[in-house]
Design an enzyme around this catalytic site. Sequence first.
Site, PDB file in Angstrom:
ATOM      1  N   ASP A 267       0.401  -1.210   0.204  1.00  0.00           N
ATOM      2  CA  ASP A 267       0.033   0.444  -0.061  1.00  0.00           C
ATOM      3  C   ASP A 267       0.668   1.012  -0.110  1.00  0.00           C
ATOM      4  O   ASP A 267       2.133   1.221   0.251  1.00  0.00           O
ATOM      5  CB  ASP A 267      -0.615  -0.160   1.187  1.00  0.00           C
ATOM      6  CG  ASP A 267      -2.307  -1.376   1.367  1.00  0.00           C
ATOM      7  OD1 ASP A 267      -2.309  -1.019   0.333  1.00  0.00           O
ATOM      8  OD2 ASP A 267      -2.043  -1.384   2.344  1.00  0.00           O
ATOM      9  N   TYR A 334       5.387  -8.824   7.587  1.00  0.00           N
ATOM     10  CA  TYR A 334       4.261  -8.138   7.950  1.00  0.00           C
ATOM     11  C   TYR A 334       4.459  -7.194   8.955  1.00  0.00           C
ATOM     12  O   TYR A 334       4.272  -8.741   9.548  1.00  0.00           O
ATOM     13  CB  TYR A 334       2.932  -8.011   7.256  1.00  0.00           C
ATOM     14  CG  TYR A 334       2.600  -8.077   5.911  1.00  0.00           C
ATOM     15  CD1 TYR A 334       2.702  -6.452   5.283  1.00  0.00           C
ATOM     16  CD2 TYR A 334       1.493  -8.953   6.084  1.00  0.00           C
ATOM     17  CE1 TYR A 334       2.270  -7.482   3.965  1.00  0.00           C
ATOM     18  CE2 TYR A 334       1.926  -9.353   3.923  1.00  0.00           C
ATOM     19  CZ  TYR A 334       1.326  -8.430   3.488  1.00  0.00           C
ATOM     20  OH  TYR A 334       1.019  -8.603   2.340  1.00  0.00           O
TER      21      TYR A 334
END
Length: 449
Positions: A267, A334
Amino acid sequence: MSVEEKSIRLLRENPICDHCLGRLFARYGRGLRNEDRGRSIKTVLTMEAHRMLSLPGMEVQAEQNLRALWVNGGFEPAKQALLYEGKEVEPQGRACMVCNGMMDKLAEAVQAALDSLHQIDYENFLVSTVGAEEIMKREEDLAVSYGLEGFESVKWEINREVGKAISAVTGKPVELKRPDVLVEVHPLSMTVSLKLSSIFVYGRYRKLERGMPQSKWLCSYCHGKGCAHCNYTGKKYPTSVEEEIANVLVPLAQGSGDKFHGAGREDVDARMLGDGRPFVMEILNPKKRRFDLSGAEREIKERSAGKVEVLGLRFVGPTMVQRVKSGEKSRKKYAGLIESEQEISEEDVRIINASFNNVEILQRTPTRVSRRRADIARKKTVYAFQVKKVGPNLLQFEAETEGGTYVKELISGDSGRTVPSVSGKIGKLLKCKELDVLGVEGQYESEGI
Ligand SMILES: [Zn+2]
Ligand SMILES: [Zn+2]
């Protein structure tokens, strides 16, 4: 009819140069250039007509043939024979009806190609003829009217002859499959244009700052033209990973632009850390095909002021694009911060840490991207999800998921569009506050180009 009979008929009715006459019989005899075929036919026809000139009853036809060979064939020895026999000689007639004299000027195209090629880097090349349709139509018409089944298209002769001439001067080979440069010959103007094939640079990037997209993102109001919304930049974001890399690589290659191929994307507000994300930058129309890549790595880091770093840059072949893109589906790691509306209990932490151990989730396309992408439901695997409480409403997390998992929605639940979700497990509304990609799995470094 023999080659000689057909040829003299052709020459009595049409002006035809050596190249084009030879090409009409290209199937016969190997290892011959068309020009040599044409000259050989005209030589034999001239000798035969000259011989017949002294035969009773044959003089008229013989003289007509010699005149055709000179006037229509432009064949000097036929003119010499006529003069030798005391005949008057008229000037040569019109240019070749097939090529309009173009085939005698191929050297001009070769010179133009050499001048252009001199300015670029290349290991091999291919010649292609464009805009020869009229010539091809005329030779096909001739082939039909005279029953010539062994002719060759003018395109092949130009490609071959110009290719051989360039090779002879430069020592570079012709490459049929994947030439570094395509030399396009325009026969009507005897000019050339070069089409340079892209080069591909593989590497991994690290994005160290949030708020930057992976690739150039055009302003949604003006689509790149520039307007008040985008402060006349034409862009939604001032820079991108792609631009930070292209700003260095494209000028080094003296290219005209780039295409960015990433192994998926993070993102805009997520960082890309760890070993970075694999990518291939395709550089369009590069005049230089090789340059110092470790120098380029340093320059990208310096010029982007620490926003973007690249690792392991190397030149690869075009097949790497698909290989890197398929890496979109590989595992990702992540880390980040989660914020909760209500206070988090130790029990919540225990539940979350026990809930996502190789668990399959069902995700519908997130609300935030559903305007741009089709609304479909995907099954994804969450391999691990661990949190640590770092404040009354704050959790640090680390996760490992299948590629293509929407991690923010895995946390928030996206109003029930992702199930199960971290929010759902503890019945509290959670939001991903910060997101970093730590790793993208992929075995590219050891593979060949
Ligand atoms: Zn011709
Ligand atoms: Zn705009």
